[in-house]
Design a protein around this motif. Structure first.
Motif, PDB file in Angstrom:
ATOM      1  N   PHE A 205       6.611   2.573  -0.162  1.00 35.77           N
ATOM      2  CA  PHE A 205       6.482   1.436  -1.075  1.00 35.77           C
ATOM      3  C   PHE A 205       5.142   1.467  -1.816  1.00 35.77           C
ATOM      4  O   PHE A 205       5.080   1.141  -3.005  1.00 35.77           O
ATOM      5  CB  PHE A 205       6.653   0.130  -0.313  1.00 35.77           C
ATOM      6  CG  PHE A 205       8.062  -0.119   0.133  1.00 35.77           C
ATOM      7  CD1 PHE A 205       9.067  -0.357  -0.788  1.00 35.77           C
ATOM      8  CD2 PHE A 205       8.395  -0.077   1.478  1.00 35.77           C
ATOM      9  CE1 PHE A 205      10.375  -0.562  -0.386  1.00 35.77           C
ATOM     10  CE2 PHE A 205       9.695  -0.289   1.895  1.00 35.77           C
ATOM     11  CZ  PHE A 205      10.695  -0.530   0.958  1.00 35.77           C
ATOM     12  N   ARG A 206       4.104   1.869  -1.136  1.00 38.19           N
ATOM     13  CA  ARG A 206       2.820   1.989  -1.824  1.00 38.19           C
ATOM     14  C   ARG A 206       2.888   3.043  -2.923  1.00 38.19           C
ATOM     15  O   ARG A 206       2.337   2.865  -4.014  1.00 38.19           O
ATOM     16  CB  ARG A 206       1.726   2.332  -0.811  1.00 38.19           C
ATOM     17  CG  ARG A 206       1.344   1.162   0.097  1.00 38.19           C
ATOM     18  CD  ARG A 206       0.443   1.619   1.222  1.00 38.19           C
ATOM     19  NE  ARG A 206       0.006   0.508   2.064  1.00 38.19           N
ATOM     20  CZ  ARG A 206      -0.186   0.595   3.364  1.00 38.19           C
ATOM     21  NH1 ARG A 206       0.041   1.752   4.010  1.00 38.19           N
ATOM     22  NH2 ARG A 206      -0.594  -0.460   4.051  1.00 38.19           N
ATOM     23  N   GLY A 207       3.587   4.142  -2.641  1.00 38.33           N
ATOM     24  CA  GLY A 207       3.761   5.165  -3.672  1.00 38.33           C
ATOM     25  C   GLY A 207       4.551   4.650  -4.859  1.00 38.33           C
ATOM     26  O   GLY A 207       4.240   4.976  -6.016  1.00 38.33           O
ATOM     27  N   ALA A 208       5.577   3.831  -4.598  1.00 37.65           N
ATOM     28  CA  ALA A 208       6.368   3.256  -5.689  1.00 37.65           C
ATOM     29  C   ALA A 208       5.529   2.292  -6.524  1.00 37.65           C
ATOM     30  O   ALA A 208       5.643   2.250  -7.756  1.00 37.65           O
ATOM     31  CB  ALA A 208       7.595   2.545  -5.127  1.00 37.65           C
ATOM     32  N   ILE A 209       4.678   1.514  -5.845  1.00 36.76           N
ATOM     33  CA  ILE A 209       3.765   0.628  -6.574  1.00 36.76           C
ATOM     34  C   ILE A 209       2.862   1.444  -7.482  1.00 36.76           C
ATOM     35  O   ILE A 209       2.688   1.134  -8.669  1.00 36.76           O
ATOM     36  CB  ILE A 209       2.937  -0.217  -5.589  1.00 36.76           C
ATOM     37  CG1 ILE A 209       3.827  -1.261  -4.900  1.00 36.76           C
ATOM     38  CG2 ILE A 209       1.774  -0.914  -6.317  1.00 36.76           C
ATOM     39  CD1 ILE A 209       3.135  -1.990  -3.760  1.00 36.76           C
ATOM     40  N   ASP A 210       2.284   2.515  -6.944  1.00 32.49           N
ATOM     41  CA  ASP A 210       1.391   3.360  -7.743  1.00 32.49           C
ATOM     42  C   ASP A 210       2.125   3.940  -8.952  1.00 32.49           C
ATOM     43  O   ASP A 210       1.567   4.007 -10.059  1.00 32.49           O
ATOM     44  CB  ASP A 210       0.834   4.495  -6.879  1.00 32.49           C
ATOM     45  CG  ASP A 210      -0.095   4.003  -5.777  1.00 32.49           C
ATOM     46  OD1 ASP A 210      -0.586   2.861  -5.877  1.00 32.49           O
ATOM     47  OD2 ASP A 210      -0.325   4.766  -4.829  1.00 32.49           O
ATOM     48  N   GLN A 211       3.356   4.362  -8.729  1.00 30.38           N
ATOM     49  CA  GLN A 211       4.148   4.948  -9.820  1.00 30.38           C
ATOM     50  C   GLN A 211       4.377   3.931 -10.931  1.00 30.38           C
ATOM     51  O   GLN A 211       4.205   4.245 -12.117  1.00 30.38           O
ATOM     52  CB  GLN A 211       5.482   5.439  -9.275  1.00 30.38           C
ATOM     53  CG  GLN A 211       6.443   5.963 -10.336  1.00 30.38           C
ATOM     54  CD  GLN A 211       7.817   6.280  -9.758  1.00 30.38           C
ATOM     55  OE1 GLN A 211       7.968   6.444  -8.540  1.00 30.38           O
ATOM     56  NE2 GLN A 211       8.822   6.346 -10.608  1.00 30.38           N
ATOM     57  N   LEU A 212       4.763   2.717 -10.569  1.00 34.01           N
ATOM     58  CA  LEU A 212       5.046   1.695 -11.577  1.00 34.01           C
ATOM     59  C   LEU A 212       3.781   1.254 -12.303  1.00 34.01           C
ATOM     60  O   LEU A 212       3.799   1.061 -13.523  1.00 34.01           O
ATOM     61  CB  LEU A 212       5.730   0.499 -10.908  1.00 34.01           C
ATOM     62  CG  LEU A 212       7.162   0.746 -10.424  1.00 34.01           C
ATOM     63  CD1 LEU A 212       7.625  -0.380  -9.516  1.00 34.01           C
ATOM     64  CD2 LEU A 212       8.111   0.916 -11.611  1.00 34.01           C
ATOM     65  N   VAL A 213       2.694   1.102 -11.567  1.00 33.32           N
ATOM     66  CA  VAL A 213       1.438   0.705 -12.206  1.00 33.32           C
ATOM     67  C   VAL A 213       0.967   1.789 -13.168  1.00 33.32           C
ATOM     68  O   VAL A 213       0.493   1.499 -14.267  1.00 33.32           O
ATOM     69  CB  VAL A 213       0.364   0.409 -11.134  1.00 33.32           C
ATOM     70  CG1 VAL A 213      -1.003   0.221 -11.786  1.00 33.32           C
ATOM     71  CG2 VAL A 213       0.735  -0.841 -10.348  1.00 33.32           C
ATOM     72  N   ALA A 214       1.133   3.054 -12.776  1.00 31.83           N
ATOM     73  CA  ALA A 214       0.733   4.153 -13.658  1.00 31.83           C
ATOM     74  C   ALA A 214       1.564   4.179 -14.934  1.00 31.83           C
ATOM     75  O   ALA A 214       1.075   4.570 -16.001  1.00 31.83           O
ATOM     76  CB  ALA A 214       0.866   5.482 -12.912  1.00 31.83           C
ATOM     77  N   LEU A 215       2.818   3.737 -14.834  1.00 30.33           N
ATOM     78  CA  LEU A 215       3.658   3.670 -16.034  1.00 30.33           C
ATOM     79  C   LEU A 215       3.207   2.559 -16.972  1.00 30.33           C
ATOM     80  O   LEU A 215       3.433   2.638 -18.174  1.00 30.33           O
ATOM     81  CB  LEU A 215       5.119   3.443 -15.638  1.00 30.33           C
ATOM     82  CG  LEU A 215       5.887   4.665 -15.145  1.00 30.33           C
ATOM     83  CD1 LEU A 215       7.262   4.248 -14.637  1.00 30.33           C
ATOM     84  CD2 LEU A 215       6.028   5.700 -16.258  1.00 30.33           C
ATOM     85  N   GLY A 216       2.610   1.508 -16.397  1.00 29.24           N
ATOM     86  CA  GLY A 216       2.081   0.456 -17.259  1.00 29.24           C
ATOM     87  C   GLY A 216       2.640  -0.928 -17.027  1.00 29.24           C
ATOM     88  O   GLY A 216       2.391  -1.824 -17.829  1.00 29.24           O
ATOM     89  N   VAL A 217       3.382  -1.143 -15.917  1.00 30.21           N
ATOM     90  CA  VAL A 217       3.931  -2.486 -15.691  1.00 30.21           C
ATOM     91  C   VAL A 217       2.799  -3.452 -15.342  1.00 30.21           C
ATOM     92  O   VAL A 217       1.736  -3.062 -14.858  1.00 30.21           O
ATOM     93  CB  VAL A 217       4.995  -2.488 -14.578  1.00 30.21           C
ATOM     94  CG1 VAL A 217       6.111  -1.497 -14.890  1.00 30.21           C
ATOM     95  CG2 VAL A 217       4.392  -2.197 -13.218  1.00 30.21           C
TER      96      VAL A 217
END
Length: 245
Positions: A70-82
Motif C-alpha cells: 500500500f505504501r508503494g501504491a501511495i508513492d506511485q499515485l503521488v508521483a503521478l500527481g494526484v
C-alpha cells in the motif's frame, strides 16, 4: 484563474486528476457506483492496483502484512500527481494511521471515517447503522483508528449470499438485481432490530451501486465510499462562484 494555473504548475506526468484510488487485486465485475468503476465519478480519477493483495487478505488476514504494498501504491499515485488518495476496502481503517503517516497528500482509507460526522448531524436519539461485508472480521480498531465510537448497530452481508460469493470467485456474471435485493434485506433486518438507526454507513466499497435504493426504500440517508471521496474532492477543488450576481 491565474492563481489556479499557478497551483497546477506542480511537476507531474499526469495533469487534471485529483484523486488516486488504490484497488485490491481482484477480477470480479465492477458495476457503476463501485469504487473501481470509472463511471462512479464526476471527476477524473487514477487507479493503482495493490498487486497480490486480495480482499480476504485485508478482511480475514492482517492488513499490516501488506503495508509495504500500500505504501508503494501511495508513492506511485503521488508521483503521478494526484492530490488525494482513497482505497477500495473499508477494513483498511485498521492501518489508517500508518497509511496516513506515509502519504504526503490527504488520504481517506475507509468509508467508516464518516461515522463521527454522521453521528453529529443526526437527531437526538438516532445513531448510525453500519453495513459490513464480514462482521466476524470487524474489530474495535476498525472504528477507533478513524475516530469512530464502537458498539454501533452492525449488519453483515450473508456469507453465502451473491455479493460475497461473487467477490470470492471473481465472478463476471453479476446479477445487479439479486445483489440489490440482498442489500435491501440486510438493511431491513438491521432496522427491524435497531429502530434507533437514523442513517446507514456502508463499509464495503462495492455497495454504493445500491445506496440510492436503500434511501428510496427506507427513507434514510446513506453514506459510502463515494460520498466520502466526493466530499474530499470538494475540499481539494472547491467550486468557483461568480463574485457578482
Amino acid at each position: 484563474m491565474h492563481k489556479q494555473d499557478d497551483a497546477d504548475r506542480r511537476r507531474r506526468p499526469v495533469h487534471g486528476t485529483m484523486i488516486g484510488i488504490i484497488v485490491l487485486d481482484t477480477q470480479f465485475r465492477r458495476l457503476p457506483g463501485d469504487i473501481a468503476h470509472v463511471d462512479s465519478w464526476d471527476f477524473p480519477v487514477q487507479f493503482a492496483v495493490a498487486r497480490n493483495v486480495r480482499p480476504q487478505d485485508v478482511i480475514e488476514g492482517d492488513a499490516q502484512e501488506a503495508l509495504d504494498v500500500f505504501r508503494g501504491a501511495i508513492d506511485q499515485l503521488v508521483a503521478l500527481g494526484v492530490d488525494g488518495i482513497t482505497t477500495s476496502c473499508g477494513y483498511l481503517s485498521a492501518v489508517h494511521r500508518q497509511l496516513r503517516e506515509h502519504s504526503p497528500v490527504p488520504l481517506a482509507s475507509s468509508s467508516l471515517q464518516q461515522i463521527p460526522m454522521v453521528l453529529n448531524m443526526l437527531p437526538a436519539g438516532k445513531t448510525a447503522g453500519v453495513i459490513v461485508s464480514d462482521r466476524s472480521a470487524m474489530r474495535d480498531i476498525h472504528f477507533t483508528n478513524v475516530g469512530s465510537p464502537t458498539g454501533l448497530p452492525i449488519a453483515e452481508l450473508p456469507e453465502a449470499g451473491a455479493i460475497r460469493r461473487n467477490m470470492r470467485t471473481n465472478s463476471l456474471d453479476i446479477d445487479a438485481g439479486e445483489q440489490e435485493d440482498e442489500v435491501l434485506d440486510v438493511v431491513r433486518r438491521l432496522l427491524a432490530s435497531h429502530p434507533e438507526v437514523g442513517a446507514i454507513v456502508s463499509e464495503c466499497a462495492n455497495l454504493p451501486p445500491y445506496s440510492a435504493a436503500i434511501q428510496r426504500t427506507f427513507g434514510l440517508p446513506v453514506f459510502d465510499i463515494v460520498t466520502l471521496v466526493t466530499w474530499m474532492h470538494g475540499g481539494l477543488r472547491p467550486r468557483t462562484f461568480p463574485l457578482f450576481g
